[in-house]
Design an enzyme around this catalytic site. Structure first.
Site, PDB file in Angstrom:
ATOM      1  N   TYR A  72      -6.044  -2.133   8.983  1.00  9.14           N
ATOM      2  CA  TYR A  72      -5.462  -3.429   8.675  1.00  9.14           C
ATOM      3  C   TYR A  72      -5.347  -3.662   7.158  1.00  9.14           C
ATOM      4  CZ  TYR A  72      -4.031  -7.994  10.413  1.00  9.14           C
ATOM      5  OH  TYR A  72      -3.327  -9.089  10.747  1.00  9.14           O
ATOM      6  N   GLU A 125       2.025  -3.070   2.384  1.00 12.68           N
ATOM      7  CA  GLU A 125       3.103  -4.053   2.508  1.00 12.68           C
ATOM      8  C   GLU A 125       3.233  -4.880   1.234  1.00 12.68           C
ATOM      9  OE1 GLU A 125       2.552  -6.396   6.117  1.00 12.68           O
ATOM     10  OE2 GLU A 125       2.027  -4.589   7.223  1.00 12.68           O
TER      11      GLU A 125
END
Lengths: 244, 342
Positions: free
Chosen positions: A166, A173
């Site tokens: 995660y 990103e």
């Protein structure tokens, strides 16, 4: 918008399936099994493609190009999951699933595809790898759950790998969006200024910055939700550790 | 008879009387009728803690009376924020329910939960309307820090911008006046949280629209004055229509009576739409905003109109469904919001 509602994140699917005895009908189950198998296969293709490209080139650089098409295809295919929730064959929240899928699709098309210059960034590899590993585990998890033969290893992997994957994905990103910013500002991509006949304006550059800022409240919520889900699903792991 | 026998007889007699007293079938008495009083126990829904025990409650007491009694012991929980249920999973009891008609024995158990601070619908409506009114004017007069400093307090050279301000302001002033003098709001209250949600939305979209319409770089309608006039006529027509419907609905509700009646067209031609639609107030409201969109040719206005359409359709469908449930002879030609379509 938070994904903290119980049983409604990407991981919520399983525990809700276990709680509600009445699930999808036989036809829907068959369709979902096929869907999840196809998605698992698709992300395996991407994984294999990454490894092969790395071995061929000998470097991490520019691996995006070797898996660009399957990535776009299978990540966009995930839009069907919103439909599954809307129709009711998957007991998750439409809004939450929609939010999660759209954020992935946004990054794939509106950032990575649209801003060519970031495609050679290493941050792209970072999130693509995170997504690939996550999705292979997630879709095989769903497949086995639907067939009622879930190996503990997969359940464990799903609720443990996220600890690393995660943050890895989020970092990739954010770095990618950040890398895109100067090009968006220079070219005025997806932006519209006044005056125009629609009497409307939109600044994509500002929008991207706001998107990055939104990670700050959202990421911890989703992360801690996963940790809570883990305790619930893998509960007995805690008991194990208590036995000294 | 001797005294002892007399006494025994009188004791027996009074026993017989006592036995018959609790039965709710009294002989025609000269005094007041014998009432069976209820006992009411109120328990917290979550903690199951006993909050209050009331004895000698009149059987004709309503739920609202009980809430008032409850407030005497817990002053900060006014009746509007109390929710009483017969069962933890059941729905909240309405204030009008009478104690003796409820499926309870002579001891009633209620589960209490706190609905949180409440506001009257009137208060919420007013804040929802006054906000956009003021906010739009702030943009119209181009107050500082909105646009470039060189435009502060300037006025647009386009006639349609002034017209739009008049229409927008008229719309919200009309709404405020209707809330104060026309609407008979049957719902009691709503949670405090709602006012932030509702006002947030209305105020934000008003600001968004006003920003573009009053912008120094505003572009007038593509088809010129014709388009502006068309939009204006649609807007005015629908405003009058909307007002007519509100008046018609007000006259439907007789003060004091709780009975619902089917709205029918009156002599006012604007109400003739009742032949075709259950909630013409929403139809006219949609029409007003379509008119405003055409007049201003502004995407944020179109967006607001679309969202309003979706929300009002949801409300209209709900109202239409409740009409159908309540009245067996409800006119079948009517749709909920758009004639023949929706």
């Amino acid at each position: 918008m938070s994904a903290a509602a119980p049983g409604t994140s990407k991981t919520g699917h399983s525990d809700v399936v276990q709680k509600k005895k009445k699930g999808p009908g036989a036809l829907a189950t068959a369709y979902l099994v096929i869907y999840n198998v196809v998605m698992t296969a698709g992300w395996l293709v991407i994984a294999v493609g990454l490894v092969r490209a790395y071995l061929a080139r000998g470097s991490y650089h520019g691996l995006y190009y070797s898996i660009e098409k399957p990535l776009k295809f299978f990540q966009t295919g995930a839009l069907l999951e919103i439909l599954h929730c809307a129709v009711g064959i998957v007991p998750s929240s439409v809004v939450l699933t929609g939010f999660q899928v759209m954020s992935r699709v946004f990054l794939t098309w509106a950032v990575t595809h649209s801003v060519r210059e970031v495609q050679s960034e290493d941050s792209v590899l970072l999130f693509v790898t995170a997504w690939t590993v996550t999705e292979i585990i997630r879709y095989s998890f769903y497949t086995f759950s639907l067939l009622n033969h879930l190996p503990y290893l997969i359940k464990w992997a799903r609720y443990t790998f996220f600890f690393a994957l995660y943050p890895m994905g989020v970092t990739g990103e954010l770095l990618t969006i950040y890398a895109a910013l100067p090009f968006v500002q220079k070219t005025g991509l997806y932006s519209i200024t006044l005056p125009n006949k629609y009497n409307f304006s939109f600044d994509y550059y500002t929008f991207l910055i706001l998107t990055m800022i939104s990670y700050i409240p959202l990421f911890p919520q989703l992360y801690f939700h996963m940790i809570r889900q883990r305790k619930k699903v893998l509960g007995h792991v805690d008991d194990y550790s208590k036995v000294e | 008879m001797d005294v002892l026998a007399l006494e025994a007889k009188s004791v027996n007699g009074s026993d017989a009387e006592k036995k018959s007293a609790p039965r709710p079938k009294p002989k025609p008495p000269k005094k007041a009728k014998r009432i069976v009083y209820f006992e009411v126990e109120i328990v917290d829904l979550k903690t199951k803690e006993k909050l209050l025990l009331l004895d000698k409650v009149e059987p004709t007491a309503t739920v609202l009376d009980i809430k008032a009694l409850f407030q005497k012991s817990y002053p900060k929980w006014y009746p509007a924020r109390q929710s009483l249920r017969l069962d933890p999973k059941a729905k909240c009891l309405r204030d009008e329910e009478v104690l003796q008609t409820l499926p309870v024995g002579t001891t009633a158990h209620f589960y209490f939960s706190d609905l949180g601070p409440q506001l009257t619908w009137g208060t919420v409506f007013l804040s929802e309307c006054v906000g956009p009114l003021i906010i739009y004017l702030m943009f119209y007069f181009r107050l500082p820090f909105i646009y470039s400093p060189k435009y502060d307090f300037t006025s647009s050279k386009h006639w349609v911008v002034h017209l739009a301000c008049m229409c927008h302001s008229f719309h919200y002033i009309k709404r405020v006046l209707e809330t104060l003098f026309v609407h008979r709001i049957s719902h009691g209250t709503m949670p405090l949280r709602n006012i932030f949600k509702n006002c947030g939305y209305y105020w934000a979209t008003a600001a968004w629209m006003a920003y573009y319409i009053n912008h120094p770089l505003y572009t007038t309608a593509y088809y010129g004055q014709q388009q502006v006039n068309t939009g204006l006529y649609i807007f005015l027509f629908c405003q009058v229509g909307n007002f007519s419907i509100h008046v018609a609905l007000r006259n439907l509700k007789l003060p004091g009576s709780k009975s619902k009646r089917i709205p029918y067209p009156t002599k006012n031609p604007f109400t003739w739409i009742f032949w075709l639609v259950s909630c013409p107030n929403y139809t006219y409201e949609l029409g007003s905003w379509i008119g405003f969109t055409v007049m201003t040719q502004c995407v944020p206005v179109a967006f607001f109109t679309l969202v309003a359409f979706i929300q009002m359709t949801v409300w209209a469908k709900g109202k239409h469904r409740s009409y159908l449930k309540e009245f067996r002879d409800y006119p079948t030609l009517r749709s909920s919001i758009l004639p023949f379509i929706l």
